[in-house]
Design an enzyme around this catalytic site. Structure first.
Site, mmCIF file in Angstrom:
data_model
loop_
_atom_site.group_PDB
_atom_site.id
_atom_site.type_symbol
_atom_site.label_atom_id
_atom_site.label_comp_id
_atom_site.label_asym_id
_atom_site.label_seq_id
_atom_site.Cartn_x
_atom_site.Cartn_y
_atom_site.Cartn_z
ATOM 1 N N GLU A 34 9.669 7.744 -6.992
ATOM 2 C CA GLU A 34 10.115 8.724 -6.014
ATOM 3 C C GLU A 34 11.151 8.002 -5.150
ATOM 4 O OE1 GLU A 34 8.124 11.548 -2.596
ATOM 5 O OE2 GLU A 34 6.817 10.485 -3.963
ATOM 6 N N ARG A 259 -3.692 -0.010 -10.367
ATOM 7 C CA ARG A 259 -2.595 -0.447 -9.502
ATOM 8 C C ARG A 259 -2.756 -1.923 -9.178
ATOM 9 N NH1 ARG A 259 -0.246 4.200 -6.882
ATOM 10 N NH2 ARG A 259 0.798 3.137 -5.182
ATOM 11 N N LYS A 269 4.874 2.351 0.474
ATOM 12 C CA LYS A 269 6.270 2.478 0.889
ATOM 13 C C LYS A 269 6.379 2.930 2.335
ATOM 14 C CE LYS A 269 7.455 4.729 -2.889
ATOM 15 N NZ LYS A 269 8.185 5.445 -3.934
HETATM 16 P P1 ATP Z 1 3.656 4.707 -2.425
HETATM 17 O O1 ATP Z 1 2.289 5.279 -2.451
HETATM 18 O O2 ATP Z 1 3.755 3.372 -1.796
HETATM 19 O O3 ATP Z 1 4.722 5.649 -1.932
HETATM 20 P P2 ATP Z 1 4.074 5.523 -5.065
HETATM 21 O O4 ATP Z 1 3.067 5.246 -6.077
HETATM 22 O O5 ATP Z 1 4.098 6.889 -4.527
HETATM 23 O O6 ATP Z 1 3.991 4.439 -3.938
HETATM 24 P P3 ATP Z 1 6.281 5.961 -6.759
HETATM 25 O O7 ATP Z 1 7.715 5.859 -6.446
HETATM 26 O O8 ATP Z 1 5.710 7.288 -7.022
HETATM 27 O O9 ATP Z 1 5.520 5.220 -5.581
HETATM 28 O O10 ATP Z 1 5.916 4.970 -7.927
HETATM 29 C C1 ATP Z 1 6.563 4.943 -9.182
HETATM 30 C C2 ATP Z 1 5.617 4.401 -10.209
HETATM 31 O O11 ATP Z 1 5.134 3.116 -9.824
HETATM 32 C C3 ATP Z 1 4.402 5.289 -10.365
HETATM 33 O O12 ATP Z 1 4.176 5.464 -11.749
HETATM 34 C C4 ATP Z 1 3.296 4.524 -9.720
HETATM 35 O O13 ATP Z 1 2.085 4.784 -10.366
HETATM 36 C C5 ATP Z 1 3.731 3.087 -9.907
HETATM 37 N N1 ATP Z 1 3.179 2.224 -8.844
HETATM 38 C C6 ATP Z 1 3.385 2.323 -7.519
HETATM 39 N N2 ATP Z 1 2.697 1.372 -6.852
HETATM 40 C C7 ATP Z 1 2.042 0.637 -7.787
HETATM 41 C C8 ATP Z 1 1.163 -0.501 -7.747
HETATM 42 N N3 ATP Z 1 0.813 -1.057 -6.596
HETATM 43 N N4 ATP Z 1 0.697 -0.986 -8.909
HETATM 44 C C9 ATP Z 1 1.056 -0.417 -10.087
HETATM 45 N N5 ATP Z 1 1.870 0.628 -10.194
HETATM 46 C C10 ATP Z 1 2.364 1.176 -9.068
HETATM 47 MG MG MG Z 2 4.023 8.485 -6.166
#
Ligand code: ATP
Ligand code: MG
Length: 554
Positions: A34, A259, A269
């Site tokens: 995102e 994760r 984020k």
């Molecule tokens: P946040 O909750 O910090 O905003 P997010 O998961 O919403 O993070 P995205 O931009 O949606 O962030 O993430 C893109 C991809 O990265 C998704 O497939 C998500 O599952 C993966 N991802 C994000 N954080 C982690 C993590 N700590 N470990 C493994 N994969 C992750």
């Molecule tokens: Mg997400």
């Protein structure tokens, strides 16, 4: 790189034995960030899994901006995300997409669901919907569930045309109000939200929910394996329901993995953005940040980050990894690959009383003893040198074997010297140390074989360059700063950055370029800052110290 245990690969191996998924299609994954922040070390795990799986099976991986939510996205992030992925060593070729480009298709699929009697327009407010969710023993309710198809079609179109206020109506999938999985209790799949979209402008005032949008995005791109983190596990039945009930061109399979968590930092984020916006760090690429651009600026290599993820493996169990393990992976990489140099962070003069004034000589030293093929360079030596202030003690403490009056030490690669005293200012601070050198010890070994306990680093004062050294420490003082019931900002480490101006480094560093990494002998691994370093303003970030607090197997 070593092979590592990866349950997703085991699943794919099984499928391939059975003839492969998706009508013989190649393995095709996607990375769907995102664009509302910079990528961090947790995203790198997902990147390794998505791009790594495609690579392993000779398949493809798309890069897709998951921008269906109109509130938060920003183009600045899109460019940064692309740059970070390239830096890590992955590429999506021409397969770069925006989920918002599928809004028309998604709308059509929603209409298809309504026509099939599988979706309806609901008038419950969010509060009413919550009150009518039911519980494990009581089903949810909606008085609008049996609305005639024609009526829902008409209302949905009018929702799209902007006839209703935000939140007034929703489109819900008609699945199972009694499901034990609450995600299946007629989930909302479209809502009204009059916020302009960063790419679509005011075209839409209804937006699809993630659980409806994501499977469609995957299917439209021909994704075979939609790999995502564990929090989506309970959403998989809905993912499959969407795939099976709208006429998408293929049937991707969702597989979830744990994760990555890491100690001494936060990875959300929102929290990282907060650190940036509140000025607690200098930006998303502050070398203390767990973002990829921060780690890069600090001195991390793509190889060390990839090795870190490979060794952690992929499983279904959420785990928190010690930050020290990431440092271990960096140290291991740089130990093999970084050029050795000498630099003095807290300099004090060392004057060799018996070395002729005006004389200068050179020593040939290895660039990297781990890699003899990197050759040798010359360093200069003369009567006045810079040494580390802590390498002299007028009155030595117990077990101190470095410079003190009467003691001998080896100046790395040069001569053995014997301390004879020091000069002090009016306040009693040492301003210069005096020693005599042993002419017969050229190269560092004594002619008579007498043992020298300590070797210290130095730079020639006649040719040394001034440098700024930034010594970084952990951003948070505790292992888990983002526990639910406390405020992570309370655990900021006030000493996470020490800036040392007036450090002295050897002359060869004049030729360093931003992002070059070095082992400063006895001090650690340093990286030429990728923003502030120029040949007239040498700025080095300490990436990691030499000392290793991490032992594999712990
Ligand atoms: P946040 O909750 O910090 O905003 P997010 O998961 O919403 O993070 P995205 O931009 O949606 O962030 O993430 C893109 C991809 O990265 C998704 O497939 C998500 O599952 C993966 N991802 C994000 N954080 C982690 C993590 N700590 N470990 C493994 N994969 C992750
Ligand atoms: Mg997400």
């Amino acid at each position: 790189m070593e092979e590592y245990k990866h349950f997703i690969h085991e699943i794919i191996d099984e499928e391939l034995k059975e003839g492969g998924r998706c009508y013989g299609q190649k393995v095709h994954t996607r990375f769907p960030p995102e664009p509302n922040g910079y990528l961090h070390i947790g995203h790198a795990k997902a990147l390794e899994i998505d791009f790594g799986t495609a690579e392993k099976y000779g398949g493809l991986c798309n890069l897709r901006m998951d921008d269906t939510n109109p509130t938060k996205e920003d183009e600045e992030y899109v460019d940064a995300i692309k740059e970070d992925i390239h830096w890590l060593g992955h590429d999506w070729d021409d397969r770069f997409f925006y989920a918002s480009d599928y809004f028309d298709k998604m709308y059509e699929y929603a209409v298809e669901l309504i026509k099939k009697g599988l979706a309806y327009v609901c008038e419950l407010t969010p509060e009413q919907m919550k009150d009518m969710r039911g519980d494990t023993t009581t089903p949810a309710q909606s008085p609008f569930r049996d609305r005639p198809i024609e009526e829902s079609l008409d209302l949905f179109e009018r929702m799209k045309n902007g006839e209703f206020e935000d939140g007034k109506l929703t489109l819900r999938a008609k699945i199972d109000l009694a499901s034990g999985n609450f995600n299946m209790r007629d989930p909302v799949i479209y809502r009204i939200n009059r916020i302009p979209h960063h790419r679509q402008g005011n075209k839409w005032c209804i937006y699809p929910m993630y659980d409806f949008a994501h499977p469609i995005e995957d299917a439209l791109e021909g994704i075979t394996h939609s790999l995502c983190s564990l929090e989506f596990e309970a959403h998989r039945p809905l993912y499959d329901w969407v795939i099976n009930n709208v006429s998408v061109p293929c049937k991707p399979r969702q597989i979830e993995f744990a994760r990555l968590g890491i100690t001494h930092t936060v990875l959300s984020k929102r929290k990282l953005r907060n650190l940036v916006e509140s000025g607690l760090v200098a930006g998303w690429d502050d070398p203390r940040m767990p973002t990829l651009c921060g780690l890069r600026r600090r001195g991390y290599t793509p190889e060390s980050i990839r090795a870190f993820h490979a060794r952690n493996g992929v499983s279904k169990v959420n785990a928190v990894v010690d930050f020290a393990f990431l440092e271990y992976c960096l140290r291991e990489d740089l130990n093999t690959n970084a050029q050795r140099v000498m630099g003095v962070v807290h300099p004090v003069k060392l004057i060799l009383d018996n070395y002729p004034e005006g004389k200068s000589e050179t020593f040939e030293v290895e660039n990297n003893p781990e890699k003899p093929e990197t050759g040798k360079r010359e360093i200069t030596f003369s009567r006045e040198l810079w040494i580390e202030a802590e390498d002299f003690m007028e009155v030595p403490e117990k077990k101190y074997f470095r410079l003190f009056p009467g003691n001998e030490v080896r100046l790395k690669s040069a001569y053995v010297v014997k301390c004879v005293g020091c000069d002090k200012d009016a306040d009693g601070n040492v301003i210069a140390v005096h020693a005599t050198f042993d002419e017969e010890s050229r190269g560092g070994n004594t002619a008579d074989g007498r043992k020298i306990k300590s070797t210290i680093h130095w730079v020639d004062a006649a040719t040394a360059l001034d440098a700024e050294i930034r010594l970084y420490d952990r951003l948070f003082t505790v292992e888990a700063p983002d526990l639910a019931d406390c405020n992570y900002l309370d655990f900021i480490n006030p000493d996470s950055l020490e800036i040392v101006k007036g450090a002295k480094v050897e002359a060869s560093l004049k030729n360093a370029k931003p992002e070059d990494r070095f082992q400063f002998l006895r001090l650690g691994y340093f990286c030429a800052d990728n923003k502030d370093f120029t040949s007239d303003n040498l700025v080095f970030n300490r990436a990691v110290s030499l000392k290793d607090s991490y032992k594999p197997g712990n």
